[in-house]
Design a protein around this motif. Structure first.
Motif, PDB file in Angstrom:
ATOM      1  N   ASP A  34       0.836  -1.204   0.000  1.00 45.67           N
ATOM      2  CA  ASP A  34       0.000   0.000   0.000  1.00 45.67           C
ATOM      3  C   ASP A  34       0.873   1.259   0.000  1.00 45.67           C
ATOM      4  OD1 ASP A  34      -2.272  -1.545   0.032  1.00 45.67           O
ATOM      5  OD2 ASP A  34      -2.560  -1.395   2.203  1.00 45.67           O
ATOM      6  N   ALA A  35       1.980   1.218   0.748  1.00 42.16           N
ATOM      7  CA  ALA A  35       2.880   2.372   0.814  1.00 42.16           C
ATOM      8  C   ALA A  35       3.550   2.619  -0.535  1.00 42.16           C
ATOM      9  CB  ALA A  35       3.926   2.155   1.900  1.00 42.16           C
ATOM     10  N   ILE A  36       3.941   1.552  -1.215  1.00 42.09           N
ATOM     11  CA  ILE A  36       4.566   1.689  -2.528  1.00 42.09           C
ATOM     12  C   ILE A  36       3.589   2.332  -3.508  1.00 42.09           C
ATOM     13  CG2 ILE A  36       5.430   0.391  -4.515  1.00 42.09           C
ATOM     14  CD1 ILE A  36       6.616  -1.620  -2.499  1.00 42.09           C
ATOM     15  N   ARG A  37       2.336   1.920  -3.467  1.00 44.94           N
ATOM     16  CA  ARG A  37       1.323   2.517  -4.341  1.00 44.94           C
ATOM     17  C   ARG A  37       1.130   3.998  -4.030  1.00 44.94           C
ATOM     18  NH1 ARG A  37      -2.975  -2.405  -3.484  1.00 44.94           N
ATOM     19  NH2 ARG A  37      -2.034  -3.907  -4.939  1.00 44.94           N
ATOM     20  N   ALA A  38       1.128   4.318  -2.723  1.00 48.35           N
ATOM     21  CA  ALA A  38       0.960   5.713  -2.321  1.00 48.35           C
ATOM     22  C   ALA A  38       2.125   6.565  -2.813  1.00 48.35           C
ATOM     23  CB  ALA A  38       0.833   5.813  -0.798  1.00 48.35           C
ATOM     24  N   LEU A  39       3.340   6.036  -2.701  1.00 49.22           N
ATOM     25  CA  LEU A  39       4.517   6.776  -3.149  1.00 49.22           C
ATOM     26  C   LEU A  39       4.512   6.970  -4.663  1.00 49.22           C
ATOM     27  CD1 LEU A  39       7.282   5.191  -0.883  1.00 49.22           C
ATOM     28  CD2 LEU A  39       6.311   7.477  -0.723  1.00 49.22           C
ATOM     29  N   GLN A  40       4.035   5.985  -5.387  1.00 51.93           N
ATOM     30  CA  GLN A  40       3.920   6.125  -6.838  1.00 51.93           C
ATOM     31  C   GLN A  40       2.904   7.207  -7.187  1.00 51.93           C
ATOM     32  OE1 GLN A  40       2.912   2.084  -7.886  1.00 51.93           O
ATOM     33  NE2 GLN A  40       5.060   1.486  -8.163  1.00 51.93           N
ATOM     34  N   GLU A  41       1.867   7.311  -6.387  1.00 46.25           N
ATOM     35  CA  GLU A  41       0.817   8.296  -6.637  1.00 46.25           C
ATOM     36  C   GLU A  41       1.282   9.720  -6.362  1.00 46.25           C
ATOM     37  OE1 GLU A  41      -3.580   9.412  -4.779  1.00 46.25           O
ATOM     38  OE2 GLU A  41      -2.908   7.328  -4.790  1.00 46.25           O
ATOM     39  N   ILE A  42       2.065   9.898  -5.305  1.00 47.95           N
ATOM     40  CA  ILE A  42       2.477  11.250  -4.917  1.00 47.95           C
ATOM     41  C   ILE A  42       3.871  11.617  -5.410  1.00 47.95           C
ATOM     42  CG2 ILE A  42       1.028  11.229  -2.866  1.00 47.95           C
ATOM     43  CD1 ILE A  42       3.405  10.570  -1.179  1.00 47.95           C
ATOM     44  N   GLY A  43       4.521  10.680  -6.095  1.00 44.09           N
ATOM     45  CA  GLY A  43       5.862  10.962  -6.604  1.00 44.09           C
ATOM     46  C   GLY A  43       6.930  10.898  -5.537  1.00 44.09           C
ATOM     47  N   GLY A  44       6.735  10.062  -4.538  1.00 44.62           N
ATOM     48  CA  GLY A  44       7.701   9.930  -3.456  1.00 44.62           C
ATOM     49  C   GLY A  44       8.652   8.768  -3.686  1.00 44.62           C
ATOM     50  N   PHE A  45       9.460   8.464  -2.689  1.00 44.29           N
ATOM     51  CA  PHE A  45      10.427   7.390  -2.812  1.00 44.29           C
ATOM     52  C   PHE A  45      10.782   6.860  -1.431  1.00 44.29           C
ATOM     53  CE2 PHE A  45      12.837  11.144  -1.937  1.00 44.29           C
ATOM     54  CZ  PHE A  45      13.907  10.732  -1.165  1.00 44.29           C
ATOM     55  N   SER A  46      11.439   5.715  -1.413  1.00 43.16           N
ATOM     56  CA  SER A  46      11.966   5.157  -0.161  1.00 43.16           C
ATOM     57  C   SER A  46      13.384   4.676  -0.426  1.00 43.16           C
ATOM     58  CB  SER A  46      11.101   3.987   0.333  1.00 43.16           C
ATOM     59  OG  SER A  46      11.181   2.893  -0.565  1.00 43.16           O
ATOM     60  N   TYR A  47      14.195   4.692   0.609  1.00 43.73           N
ATOM     61  CA  TYR A  47      15.571   4.252   0.432  1.00 43.73           C
ATOM     62  C   TYR A  47      16.135   3.757   1.749  1.00 43.73           C
ATOM     63  CZ  TYR A  47      16.875   8.679   2.628  1.00 43.73           C
ATOM     64  OH  TYR A  47      17.005   9.722   3.513  1.00 43.73           O
ATOM     65  N   GLN A  48      17.218   2.989   1.667  1.00 45.31           N
ATOM     66  CA  GLN A  48      17.915   2.464   2.828  1.00 45.31           C
ATOM     67  C   GLN A  48      19.304   3.069   2.904  1.00 45.31           C
ATOM     68  OE1 GLN A  48      17.206  -1.848   1.795  1.00 45.31           O
ATOM     69  NE2 GLN A  48      17.102  -1.995   4.010  1.00 45.31           N
ATOM     70  N   HIS A  49      19.727   3.425   4.126  1.00 42.07           N
ATOM     71  CA  HIS A  49      21.112   3.855   4.308  1.00 42.07           C
ATOM     72  C   HIS A  49      22.037   2.640   4.331  1.00 42.07           C
ATOM     73  CE1 HIS A  49      20.470   8.076   4.844  1.00 42.07           C
ATOM     74  NE2 HIS A  49      19.606   7.880   5.817  1.00 42.07           N
ATOM     75  N   GLU A  50      21.583   1.594   4.996  1.00 45.46           N
ATOM     76  CA  GLU A  50      22.412   0.406   5.133  1.00 45.46           C
ATOM     77  C   GLU A  50      22.274  -0.479   3.892  1.00 45.46           C
ATOM     78  OE1 GLU A  50      21.021   2.160   8.788  1.00 45.46           O
ATOM     79  OE2 GLU A  50      19.912   1.135   7.203  1.00 45.46           O
ATOM     80  N   SER A  51      23.344  -1.202   3.602  1.00 39.48           N
ATOM     81  CA  SER A  51      23.284  -2.136   2.480  1.00 39.48           C
ATOM     82  C   SER A  51      22.423  -3.324   2.876  1.00 39.48           C
ATOM     83  CB  SER A  51      24.693  -2.601   2.114  1.00 39.48           C
ATOM     84  OG  SER A  51      25.313  -3.214   3.238  1.00 39.48           O
ATOM     85  N   SER A  52      21.560  -3.729   1.976  1.00 37.47           N
ATOM     86  CA  SER A  52      20.644  -4.829   2.267  1.00 37.47           C
ATOM     87  C   SER A  52      21.345  -6.168   2.096  1.00 37.47           C
ATOM     88  CB  SER A  52      19.436  -4.746   1.339  1.00 37.47           C
ATOM     89  OG  SER A  52      18.589  -5.848   1.546  1.00 37.47           O
ATOM     90  N   VAL A  53      21.011  -7.128   2.981  1.00 42.17           N
ATOM     91  CA  VAL A  53      21.590  -8.472   2.882  1.00 42.17           C
ATOM     92  C   VAL A  53      20.751  -9.343   1.955  1.00 42.17           C
ATOM     93  CG1 VAL A  53      22.620  -8.349   5.171  1.00 42.17           C
ATOM     94  CG2 VAL A  53      20.297  -9.238   4.924  1.00 42.17           C
ATOM     95  N   ILE A  54      19.602  -8.823   1.514  1.00 44.01           N
ATOM     96  CA  ILE A  54      18.737  -9.572   0.616  1.00 44.01           C
ATOM     97  C   ILE A  54      19.220  -9.390  -0.825  1.00 44.01           C
ATOM     98  CG2 ILE A  54      16.379  -9.944  -0.166  1.00 44.01           C
ATOM     99  CD1 ILE A  54      16.812 -10.522   2.795  1.00 44.01           C
ATOM    100  N   PRO A  55      19.523 -10.459  -1.531  1.00 41.07           N
ATOM    101  CA  PRO A  55      19.959 -10.334  -2.935  1.00 41.07           C
ATOM    102  C   PRO A  55      18.890  -9.627  -3.768  1.00 41.07           C
ATOM    103  CG  PRO A  55      20.328 -12.564  -2.110  1.00 41.07           C
ATOM    104  CD  PRO A  55      19.501 -11.861  -1.081  1.00 41.07           C
ATOM    105  N   GLU A  56      19.329  -8.796  -4.684  1.00 41.49           N
ATOM    106  CA  GLU A  56      18.390  -8.021  -5.496  1.00 41.49           C
ATOM    107  C   GLU A  56      17.508  -8.927  -6.354  1.00 41.49           C
ATOM    108  OE1 GLU A  56      16.434  -4.662  -6.458  1.00 41.49           O
ATOM    109  OE2 GLU A  56      18.073  -4.886  -4.994  1.00 41.49           O
TER     110      GLU A  56
END
Length: 236
Positions: A34-56
């Motif tokens: 739901d948050a991803i959809r909201a960000l797409q609607e308002i032109g927002g974004f999310s990001y991580q400072h730390e490197s993720s351990v989950i393979p892309e």
């Protein structure tokens, strides 16, 4: 060889635990989706400072909503509403939320943030949006830019037990909000740039929260003229 046997109670307990874990991940994934959809609607974004351990490749295959990765969210103040805040606040791992990412930050100090005529759009976030943010239990940093929140609405912020950094920029809150602001004793940084909080009010906040760095409502360049400006004024 002795065969290992499990009781029916043990099997039922194991199934219940597995079902609970799956339900938790599914519920968290739904919030992120739901948050991803909201960000797409308002032109927002999310990001991580730390490197993720989950393979892309795994994240893309399964879906990003199934993995924690939305600790930091930036939204556009021109489009973000109270309803959007209600969705974003429910991201389980959310730590930082800012509504000013589309604003030209390079103009700080040269633009009168107290003059609403400098902004084309009317503020969309109200006190109701602050109430929605109470759901963000892990929120540590919050920037509210050009909103319609009031002195009374600021009282909702004291329920955020982990809030460390707060910037209320280009808002019409006044000294009447100070009694509520100083109740947020976890604050380490507070910016009142572009608000109607007086210099005396800023001093009160500093006195009440000695461990908090407090930035006053007036831009530095407006409060402290440049050397060139001073020379011109003296020449006159």
């Amino acid at each position: 060889m002795k065969r290992i046997r499990f009781s029916l109670k043990f099997i039922l307990a194991l199934v219940f635990c597995l079902a609970s874990v799956c339900a938790y991940f599914a519920h968290s994934a739904a919030k992120r989706r739901d948050a991803i959809r909201a960000l797409q609607e308002i032109g927002g974004f999310s990001y991580q400072h730390e490197s993720s351990v989950i393979p892309e490749w795994l994240r893309e295959t399964v879906g990003p909503e199934y993995f924690p990765g939305m600790e930091n969210i930036g939204a556009t103040y021109q489009k973000t509403t109270d309803a959007h805040l209600a969705v974003l606040a429910r991201v389980p791992e959310l730590k930082s939320l800012s509504t000013n990412h589309a604003w030209m930050g390079s103009q700080v100090g040269t633009m009168d943030l107290t003059d609403s005529s400098n902004f084309d759009d009317a503020p969309l976030i109200t006190d109701a949006g602050l109430a929605e943010l109470e759901a963000a239990s892990h929120l540590e940093s919050l920037t509210l830019f050009h909103t319609a929140i009031t002195d009374e609405g600021v009282s909702r912020l004291r329920y955020m037990r982990n809030l460390r950094n707060l910037a209320i920029v280009s808002n019409k809150i006044t000294d009447h909000a100070i009694p509520e602001l100083i109740k947020i004793n976890t604050l380490q940084y507070f910016s009142a740039v572009g608000t109607s909080i007086s210099d005396e009010g800023v001093d009160k906040i500093r006195e009440a929260l000695p461990k908090c760095k407090v930035i006053g409502r007036v831009n530095k360049e407006k409060a402290e003229p440049s050397d060139a400006t001073e020379r011109r004024s003296r020449a006159i």
